[in-house]
Design an enzyme around this catalytic site. Structure first.
Site, mmCIF file in Angstrom:
data_model
loop_
_atom_site.group_PDB
_atom_site.id
_atom_site.type_symbol
_atom_site.label_atom_id
_atom_site.label_comp_id
_atom_site.label_asym_id
_atom_site.label_seq_id
_atom_site.Cartn_x
_atom_site.Cartn_y
_atom_site.Cartn_z
ATOM 1 N N ARG A 85 0.819 -1.204 0.000
ATOM 2 C CA ARG A 85 0.000 0.000 0.000
ATOM 3 C C ARG A 85 0.860 1.264 0.000
ATOM 4 N NH1 ARG A 85 -4.261 -1.184 -1.276
ATOM 5 N NH2 ARG A 85 -5.303 -2.142 0.481
ATOM 6 N N HIS A 144 -9.965 3.303 -1.239
ATOM 7 C CA HIS A 144 -10.114 3.638 0.187
ATOM 8 C C HIS A 144 -10.475 5.102 0.344
ATOM 9 C CE1 HIS A 144 -7.567 0.104 -0.051
ATOM 10 N NE2 HIS A 144 -8.000 -0.206 1.157
ATOM 11 N N LYS A 171 -12.962 -4.084 -4.177
ATOM 12 C CA LYS A 171 -12.865 -3.733 -2.756
ATOM 13 C C LYS A 171 -13.113 -2.240 -2.560
ATOM 14 C CE LYS A 171 -9.887 -3.241 1.254
ATOM 15 N NZ LYS A 171 -8.556 -3.237 1.835
ATOM 16 N N SER A 266 -19.560 -2.514 26.588
ATOM 17 C CA SER A 266 -20.734 -3.306 26.968
ATOM 18 C C SER A 266 -20.425 -4.790 26.853
ATOM 19 C CB SER A 266 -21.906 -2.974 26.048
ATOM 20 O OG SER A 266 -22.938 -3.910 26.241
ATOM 21 N N THR A 311 -29.434 1.380 26.062
ATOM 22 C CA THR A 311 -28.726 1.807 27.255
ATOM 23 C C THR A 311 -28.419 3.302 27.167
ATOM 24 O OG1 THR A 311 -26.917 1.252 28.756
ATOM 25 C CG2 THR A 311 -26.408 1.106 26.417
ATOM 26 N N LYS A 315 -32.416 5.645 26.198
ATOM 27 C CA LYS A 315 -33.645 4.939 26.578
ATOM 28 C C LYS A 315 -34.913 5.768 26.326
ATOM 29 C CE LYS A 315 -31.377 1.980 29.905
ATOM 30 N NZ LYS A 315 -31.332 1.448 31.251
ATOM 31 N N ASN A 336 -35.959 -0.221 27.563
ATOM 32 C CA ASN A 336 -34.622 -0.811 27.429
ATOM 33 C C ASN A 336 -34.647 -2.007 26.496
ATOM 34 O OD1 ASN A 336 -35.812 -2.655 29.155
ATOM 35 N ND2 ASN A 336 -33.895 -3.101 30.201
ATOM 36 N N ASP A 353 -36.086 -3.230 32.987
ATOM 37 C CA ASP A 353 -35.094 -2.867 34.007
ATOM 38 C C ASP A 353 -35.653 -3.044 35.416
ATOM 39 O OD1 ASP A 353 -32.872 -2.181 32.590
ATOM 40 O OD2 ASP A 353 -33.343 -0.043 32.464
ATOM 41 N N THR A 413 -29.841 17.025 40.133
ATOM 42 C CA THR A 413 -30.701 18.110 39.647
ATOM 43 C C THR A 413 -32.068 17.974 40.333
ATOM 44 O OG1 THR A 413 -29.555 17.876 37.542
ATOM 45 C CG2 THR A 413 -31.575 19.202 37.523
ATOM 46 N N ALA A 476 -27.180 -0.162 41.077
ATOM 47 C CA ALA A 476 -27.518 -0.607 39.708
ATOM 48 C C ALA A 476 -26.259 -0.824 38.863
ATOM 49 C CB ALA A 476 -28.427 0.424 39.037
ATOM 50 N N GLN A 506 -32.751 -8.836 33.619
ATOM 51 C CA GLN A 506 -33.301 -8.223 32.398
ATOM 52 C C GLN A 506 -32.717 -8.866 31.137
ATOM 53 O OE1 GLN A 506 -31.691 -5.792 30.339
ATOM 54 N NE2 GLN A 506 -29.789 -5.906 31.477
HETATM 55 P P1 NAP Z 1 -29.259 8.215 32.924
HETATM 56 O O1 NAP Z 1 -30.635 8.067 32.375
HETATM 57 O O2 NAP Z 1 -28.260 8.978 32.145
HETATM 58 O O3 NAP Z 1 -29.394 8.923 34.365
HETATM 59 C C1 NAP Z 1 -28.275 9.196 35.133
HETATM 60 C C2 NAP Z 1 -28.677 9.769 36.489
HETATM 61 O O4 NAP Z 1 -27.507 9.867 37.269
HETATM 62 C C3 NAP Z 1 -29.286 11.150 36.423
HETATM 63 O O5 NAP Z 1 -30.264 11.280 37.416
HETATM 64 C C4 NAP Z 1 -28.093 12.060 36.729
HETATM 65 O O6 NAP Z 1 -28.434 13.237 37.424
HETATM 66 C C5 NAP Z 1 -27.295 11.206 37.660
HETATM 67 N N1 NAP Z 1 -25.883 11.513 37.560
HETATM 68 C C6 NAP Z 1 -25.090 11.387 36.469
HETATM 69 N N2 NAP Z 1 -23.830 11.748 36.752
HETATM 70 C C7 NAP Z 1 -23.833 12.134 38.048
HETATM 71 C C8 NAP Z 1 -22.835 12.636 38.922
HETATM 72 N N3 NAP Z 1 -21.566 12.808 38.510
HETATM 73 N N4 NAP Z 1 -23.186 12.935 40.186
HETATM 74 C C9 NAP Z 1 -24.449 12.766 40.609
HETATM 75 N N5 NAP Z 1 -25.449 12.317 39.836
HETATM 76 C C10 NAP Z 1 -25.141 11.995 38.562
HETATM 77 O O7 NAP Z 1 -28.610 6.814 33.234
HETATM 78 P P2 NAP Z 1 -29.350 5.421 33.578
HETATM 79 O O8 NAP Z 1 -29.656 4.677 32.351
HETATM 80 O O9 NAP Z 1 -30.454 5.719 34.501
HETATM 81 O O10 NAP Z 1 -28.169 4.617 34.313
HETATM 82 C C11 NAP Z 1 -27.723 4.961 35.596
HETATM 83 C C12 NAP Z 1 -26.823 3.850 36.148
HETATM 84 O O11 NAP Z 1 -27.556 2.637 36.246
HETATM 85 C C13 NAP Z 1 -25.630 3.533 35.246
HETATM 86 O O12 NAP Z 1 -24.513 3.306 36.049
HETATM 87 C C14 NAP Z 1 -26.028 2.246 34.557
HETATM 88 O O13 NAP Z 1 -24.916 1.456 34.229
HETATM 89 C C15 NAP Z 1 -26.849 1.585 35.618
HETATM 90 N N6 NAP Z 1 -27.798 0.628 35.033
HETATM 91 C C16 NAP Z 1 -27.648 -0.680 35.362
HETATM 92 C C17 NAP Z 1 -28.513 -1.616 34.844
HETATM 93 C C18 NAP Z 1 -28.349 -3.062 35.211
HETATM 94 O O14 NAP Z 1 -28.890 -3.906 34.522
HETATM 95 N N7 NAP Z 1 -27.672 -3.364 36.294
HETATM 96 C C19 NAP Z 1 -29.527 -1.227 33.972
HETATM 97 C C20 NAP Z 1 -29.662 0.136 33.675
HETATM 98 C C21 NAP Z 1 -28.779 1.053 34.202
HETATM 99 P P3 NAP Z 1 -28.888 14.602 36.691
HETATM 100 O O15 NAP Z 1 -30.364 14.475 36.486
HETATM 101 O O16 NAP Z 1 -28.527 15.659 37.661
HETATM 102 O O17 NAP Z 1 -28.120 14.675 35.399
#
Ligand code: NAP
Length: 532
Positions: A85, A144, A171, A266, A311, A315, A336, A353, A413, A476, A506
């Site tokens: 190349r 390319h 290609k 993931s 995710t 969502k 989800n 969830d 918030t 979570a 889930q």
């Molecule tokens: P999301 O919709 O983005 O919501 C995130 C939440 O966390 C919001 O309320 C946000 O607050 C708050 N947050 C983000 N950064 C922050 C920080 N630095 N300090 C304080 N609060 C903060 O996310 P999600 O889908 O709900 O997921 C949240 C968590 O759950 C993740 O860690 C995810 O991996 C986990 N989860 C796990 C599963 C499982 O199967 N185990 C399934 C789903 C999610 P604000 O409103 O102030 O922005």
């Protein structure tokens, strides 16, 4: 090994051995500074399961065409594609182009199975050989584009120009600025009358590399080692074979995946593909790095794109793209899981969830002393504090309310905490206020913020001092399993419940929804345990 021993792109899928549902080859690029190092890499390429190797001559130092190509072609344990190349096409070679093309002619003479000639010089190259080439050698004419993926029309024109050169194999490699770029390449690939390699480079183009098997590409590239790529976005051969079950992908394979951003880490693809394989479900599950959910859904609208997990941060956006929404998901305001109805193509959204999270918390409460209250939910009547008001927080608050808990939403918030609390008939506070919140003992705490998730595992959403007020703490987050929050909760004497249980529960439900068969729960649990 000769090329005759590997299936050609034209072979009938059904007459190939049962372990292979497509004829797309996996080609491992070998890039090293010496012939000896390249030979070692070729051995590794065979070991990891590649079908052929691409000898990237432009990486060799002190290249002696006749001697080096002779050694490499003769001693390769796999069929060979020789590529030299030039820098003007993204390669390493900066010298005279006549000498470069001379080396490709030598490669043909010495018995390479394929050589790669860039479209820009293809006419010149074909003129130079005047139709004389060993019969076994196939010429790949390549183009390319390291900037973008052109329009469908432009790709069509490009392919026609490559075909007009007399190429045995066409290609094209373009660059993904968005995941939807691969759709234009699939369109051309699936209708191609000639053997074709069509790849979209970059992380957002990954699906083009894996689904090349579905759309009948001649080959796809897989690297011998992770990260040692000859073009951006190449997966390893091992990932193609073991993670994505590449040999099992056929034209009728249903496509699934997890829609998120970022999505690289993931482990859903690992779990779901292992599950699909073990129950003989003809489906593939991919990480889908999506910027705009509506664009993605509009673009990949064929019945073969059958279902998705959703995710962060998509969502809520996913919910807006549904034709029909399950009542729980509607109330939560996020999905989800999305399934395409094969009968009419309509997309239905679910939220599973909350089921997994609440089940994990109930189990933890039952297991801890004195928390059982007979046949009802041990959450009933408890003060249930949910940190976070995003998708997971909403699902948890909603699930808590369903089980008769008194819900308190604590969020960074406040307005979002208030909106969610109003929705579930609960109370709202800020995360800062939660530090001194202690209306009663024996409360249950759930973290639904990403604080403490990999890679920032030293962080925690609530101080250890405040954890003393809780009988059970659930997180979570599932990477890592033992978050700092859970470690400190245990040190304070609280029972703990893990995000992995929520994740597993889930995943079981989604595998069943995608495949229509019972989920292989033990296998999914084992795969997750081995990979966390
Ligand atoms: P999301 O919709 O983005 O919501 C995130 C939440 O966390 C919001 O309320 C946000 O607050 C708050 N947050 C983000 N950064 C922050 C920080 N630095 N300090 C304080 N609060 C903060 O996310 P999600 O889908 O709900 O997921 C949240 C968590 O759950 C993740 O860690 C995810 O991996 C986990 N989860 C796990 C599963 C499982 O199967 N185990 C399934 C789903 C999610 P604000 O409103 O102030 O922005």
């Amino acid at each position: 090994m000769t090329l005759d021993t590997i299936p050609s792109a034209a072979s009938d899928l059904h007459i190939m051995d049962g372990s292979r549902r497509n004829s797309t080859l996996i080609c491992a690029p070998v890039m090293a500074e010496s012939v000896d190092q390249m030979l070692v890499q070729m051995g590794k390429a065979k070991e990891v399961g590649a079908d052929l190797v691409e000898i990237r001559v432009d990486f060799l130092k002190n290249f002696n065409p006749r001697q080096d190509l002779g050694a490499l072609i003769n001693q390769s344990p796999l069929p060979t594609l020789v590529t030299y190349r030039p820098s003007w096409e993204g390669g390493q070679y900066k010298g005279d182009d006549k000498q470069r093309q001379d080396a490709l002619r030598v490669a043909m003479e010495l018995g390479a199975d394929f050589i790669d000639v860039e479209l820009k010089v293809a006419d010149e190259f074909y003129n130079s050989i005047q139709g004389k080439k060993p019969e076994k050698v196939k010429i790949i004419v390549s183009s390319h584009n390291y900037e973008k993926t052109p329009s469908s029309e432009e790709i069509g024109d490009l392919v026609a120009r490559i075909q007009a050169t007399g190429a045995d194999i066409v290609k094209i490699a373009t660059t993904a600025l968005d995941i939807t770029d691969s759709a234009r390449v699939f369109q051309v690939l699936v209708h191609s009358q000639v053997p074709m390699i069509a790849l979209v480079m970059g992380e957002k183009g990954l699906i083009s590399r894996v689904l090349s098997a579905k759309y009948g590409a001649f080959l796809t590239f897989g690297t011998i080692e992770a990260g040692v790529v000859s073009a951006p976005g190449q997966p390893t051969v091992r990932d193609l074979l073991d993670l994505y079950n590449f040999r099992l992908i056929g034209a009728d394979t249903k496509v699934h995946g997890v829609i998120g951003n970022p999505i690289r880490h993931s482990n859903c693809p690992l779990l779901y593909n292992a599950a699909f394989k073990s129950i003989n479900f003809n489906g593939i599950y991919l990480p889908l790095l999506v910027d705009n959910v509506a664009n993605f859904i509009d673009t990949y609208n064929s019945p073969d794109f059958a279902g998705y997990s959703y995710t962060i941060p998509h969502k809520e956006a996913g919910l807006k793209c549904c034709d029909e929404i399950d009542p729980h998901a509607k109330e939560i305001g996020a999905i989800n899981c999305m399934i395409r109805n094969p009968a009419d193509g309509k997309l239905k959204g679910y939220n599973v969830d909350y089921l997994g999270a609440i089940a994990a918390i109930e189990e933890g409460l039952r297991a801890s002393n004195g928390s059982s209250n007979g046949s009802g939910s041990p959450l009933a009547g408890k003060l249930f504090v949910v940190m976070g008001a995003g998708a997971a927080g909403t699902a948890l608050a909603y699930g808590g309310k369903q089980k008769g808990a008194r819900v308190v939403v604590a969020n960074r918030t406040y307005d979002k905490a208030k909106a969610l609390a109003n929705k579930v008939g609960g109370e709202a506070i800020t995360l800062a206020e939660l530090e001194t919140f202690h209306p009663e003992d024996g409360m249950v705490l759930a973290n639904a913020t990403p604080v403490g998730m990999e890679p920032r595992i030293d962080q925690t959403p609530l101080s250890k001092n405040a954890l003393k007020n809780y009988s059970l703490v659930f997180d979570a987050i599932y990477t890592p399993t033992w978050t700092r929050l859970l470690q400190e909760a245990q040190e304070c004497g609280a029972a703990v419940a893990f995000g992995t249980e929520m994740f597993l529960n889930q995943a079981f439900v989604q595998v069943e929804k995608f495949s229509g068969s019972p989920a292989p729960k033990h296998l999914i649990r084992d795969v997750l345990a081995r990979n966390t």
